[in-house]
Design a protein around this motif. Sequence first.
Motif, mmCIF file in Angstrom:
data_model
loop_
_atom_site.group_PDB
_atom_site.id
_atom_site.type_symbol
_atom_site.label_atom_id
_atom_site.label_comp_id
_atom_site.label_asym_id
_atom_site.label_seq_id
_atom_site.Cartn_x
_atom_site.Cartn_y
_atom_site.Cartn_z
ATOM 1 N N LEU A 191 33.924 35.541 33.039
ATOM 2 C CA LEU A 191 35.291 35.097 33.320
ATOM 3 C C LEU A 191 36.044 36.085 34.204
ATOM 4 O O LEU A 191 37.145 35.809 34.660
ATOM 5 C CB LEU A 191 36.061 34.918 32.002
ATOM 6 N N ILE A 224 36.984 39.454 26.564
ATOM 7 C CA ILE A 224 36.956 38.603 27.758
ATOM 8 C C ILE A 224 35.657 38.918 28.466
ATOM 9 O O ILE A 224 35.430 40.057 28.879
ATOM 10 C CB ILE A 224 38.150 38.888 28.682
ATOM 11 N N ARG A 256 43.328 38.634 43.391
ATOM 12 C CA ARG A 256 43.412 37.477 42.502
ATOM 13 C C ARG A 256 43.749 37.934 41.097
ATOM 14 O O ARG A 256 43.485 39.081 40.713
ATOM 15 C CB ARG A 256 42.059 36.733 42.476
ATOM 16 N N GLU A 257 44.312 37.030 40.337
ATOM 17 C CA GLU A 257 44.613 37.337 38.940
ATOM 18 C C GLU A 257 44.304 36.112 38.086
ATOM 19 O O GLU A 257 44.185 35.002 38.605
ATOM 20 C CB GLU A 257 46.073 37.751 38.775
ATOM 21 N N ARG A 258 44.130 36.340 36.813
ATOM 22 C CA ARG A 258 43.851 35.214 35.904
ATOM 23 C C ARG A 258 44.524 35.493 34.565
ATOM 24 O O ARG A 258 44.518 36.637 34.084
ATOM 25 C CB ARG A 258 42.330 35.060 35.710
ATOM 26 N N LEU A 259 45.106 34.442 33.997
ATOM 27 C CA LEU A 259 45.735 34.560 32.685
ATOM 28 C C LEU A 259 44.717 34.136 31.628
ATOM 29 O O LEU A 259 44.167 33.044 31.699
ATOM 30 C CB LEU A 259 46.984 33.673 32.604
ATOM 31 N N PHE A 260 44.480 35.002 30.677
ATOM 32 C CA PHE A 260 43.547 34.703 29.595
ATOM 33 C C PHE A 260 44.352 34.398 28.337
ATOM 34 O O PHE A 260 45.034 35.271 27.804
ATOM 35 C CB PHE A 260 42.590 35.874 29.375
ATOM 36 N N LYS A 261 44.297 33.145 27.927
ATOM 37 C CA LYS A 261 45.025 32.727 26.735
ATOM 38 C C LYS A 261 44.191 33.113 25.520
ATOM 39 O O LYS A 261 43.156 32.494 25.253
ATOM 40 C CB LYS A 261 45.255 31.214 26.740
ATOM 41 N N ASP A 300 34.616 37.017 39.197
ATOM 42 C CA ASP A 300 35.100 36.493 40.475
ATOM 43 C C ASP A 300 36.448 37.101 40.875
ATOM 44 O O ASP A 300 36.966 36.813 41.945
ATOM 45 C CB ASP A 300 35.180 34.962 40.442
ATOM 46 N N LEU A 339 46.854 50.116 32.772
ATOM 47 C CA LEU A 339 45.563 50.212 33.452
ATOM 48 C C LEU A 339 44.453 50.370 32.438
ATOM 49 O O LEU A 339 44.608 51.065 31.434
ATOM 50 C CB LEU A 339 45.552 51.433 34.386
#
Lengths: 418, 227
Positions: A188, A184, A197-202, A191, A273
């Motif tokens: 990506l 990743i 904040r969180e983001r799902l990485f497919k 930010d 972690l």
Amino acid sequence: MANATSKPSSNNKTASVPSRILNVLASIQLATFLILALFVLTWFATLEQTVNGLKPMMDKYFNWKQLFFFPEIGRPWQEDGVLIPIKIYFPMLSGFWLCALFTLNLTLGGLIRFRKTPQKLGILLSHFSIVFLMVSAGVTQLTEKRGALQIYEGKVSDAAQDYHHEVIEVSELSEGKVTQVHLIDWELLKDLRNKDRERLFKMKALPFDLKVSNLIENAQLTPEQFVPPQKKEPVLDGFYLKKLPRQKETEAHLGGAEVTVVQKDGSEVTKLLVGSRSLHPATVTFEGKDYLLRMRKKLWPLPFGIQLDEFRVERDPGTRRAAAFESDITRLDDGESEEVLIEMNEPMRREGWTFFQANWGPQNQENPEEYYSVFEVVRNPADQWPLYSLLVSMVGLIGHFVYRLVLFLKKPRKTVHS
Amino acid sequence: MNEKEGLLVRFMKALPLISVTFFPLLGVACKELPAEVEVSETRPLTSHDKDPEVNASSAKQFLPPDVLRQVEESGQKLGDDKSEKQEGGKWTYQLPAQDWKDAGAKMFRELNFTFGEGEKMGEAYLSAVGGGLQANIDRWFRQFANEPKPLDQLDRIDFLGQKGYLIEAVGRFEPGMGRPGKDEQALLGAMIEKGGRLITVKMIGPKAEMTNRREEFLKFVASLQQK
């Protein structure tokens, strides 16, 4: 000066709107404004660098995604060592766009509309060299890769680590060996820094996805048993992410994050972690198969291997300070090898990559058992362009001055009669 | 209009076009990334990928070796020491061996583990299902083509504070649902009825491996507690 000889294509009163815009873009007035603006920008940049560090300042001042920004400078009369930036509410135009506009201005006024006569060839060459210099700066800004390669004597490495950008990697394993690395990218992740904040990485090629949250720019993975959390940081498996102070030199930052392994149907499997300070990766078992998960500074794979044969350091008498240091290396490339000496100010340039002797260690020991050498590794297609630009500029200006001198010497002089 | 003016006029005509393409591009560049992003990037393997440390505990991942040594010498335990109590969903348990790995909960498997590697790999999982005791035990036996046994002929073990049933079977395992069968497999299972549901632990793997791991199964079942 760039546009000293430019002429408007037509009378301004009767010129069309596009023609008038072209006149402005090619004008000496715009050139003057841009040079002054770049001077102010440089002045603010120098001040801001002292509080925010070089890299953050460069990212802010030459960010092509914004047209203007507010500079920050150090608070006057602050205590020594205290870095408190204060914002100056003066909208400063982005250095990237100032330079781009200046390049356009110089191209239009100093090259395209410039009166092209043999007598002006020297000036034309100088203008061209400045445009070339600006283009090389743009190419560097957009394409340069810069990192460090640290290597111990007798060891081989074939990858440099980016100074700033961090990635999260998932390695597939087969019989204990890594067979594929998915990553990743920093673009990506960045930010998510220091924000809730969180983001799902497919993950397209993996049987699970990853959710990244609580990404901290500079973090230490800390055992709660010895250093209890002070700010209710979430604890996972006895450790938590402790936020460390921001450093002026951001290459010293090593981030950390919480990563949740998520099944393709959206259900969460496990949370752990990761951090760039980790010495080993975490292992995730999914559907009976092991995967390694880690955060690290981004690796730049090199087209050849570097073996450090010997490192030498010469110290100033009576001190541990290095007067000079150098490395004997062997470049390993598809069965072929080449021995090279890399020393300060004498880099090795091969296949588009440049290796500078940058650092060494361990520096806190008088006679360490094992030395390591650090090379700054740079890949920049415009690496030598500034040199070529300056050579062209030098030829142009010398030619022009010689020409003017000859004209001056040939000029008939008035005879002074007593 | 001379040739030079023609070029200039053409350039000026192109300026609006440049503007209308540039500003949307700038807008796209400034747009925030969405909450979900698809990732397919990989990188070539490097010398940094050689000899990876697999299954490193959190303490080993995060603590410098000298600090870790001091902690170990002091007898303190940190992080995911597998001999400590683990948690999963509403259960706590102890993993009976280092090579038991969490394979992630899924439908009908509240706890889900694998053990061993390659040909020796097996699985163990805990489920909470409906139905009757005898019917489910019979189904397990049939999966191994074994004759079902009545409840009173089964051994009993301590399981979640009750005397649970111990189910053992050997043979070709046919998991059903279209999944392929396997020869020379063995089953160790535990089952109780609790709160109107059946709580089961099922461990399946190669026959020889299961013989060696019988104690692990019993240890795992004994350690299970409901939160």
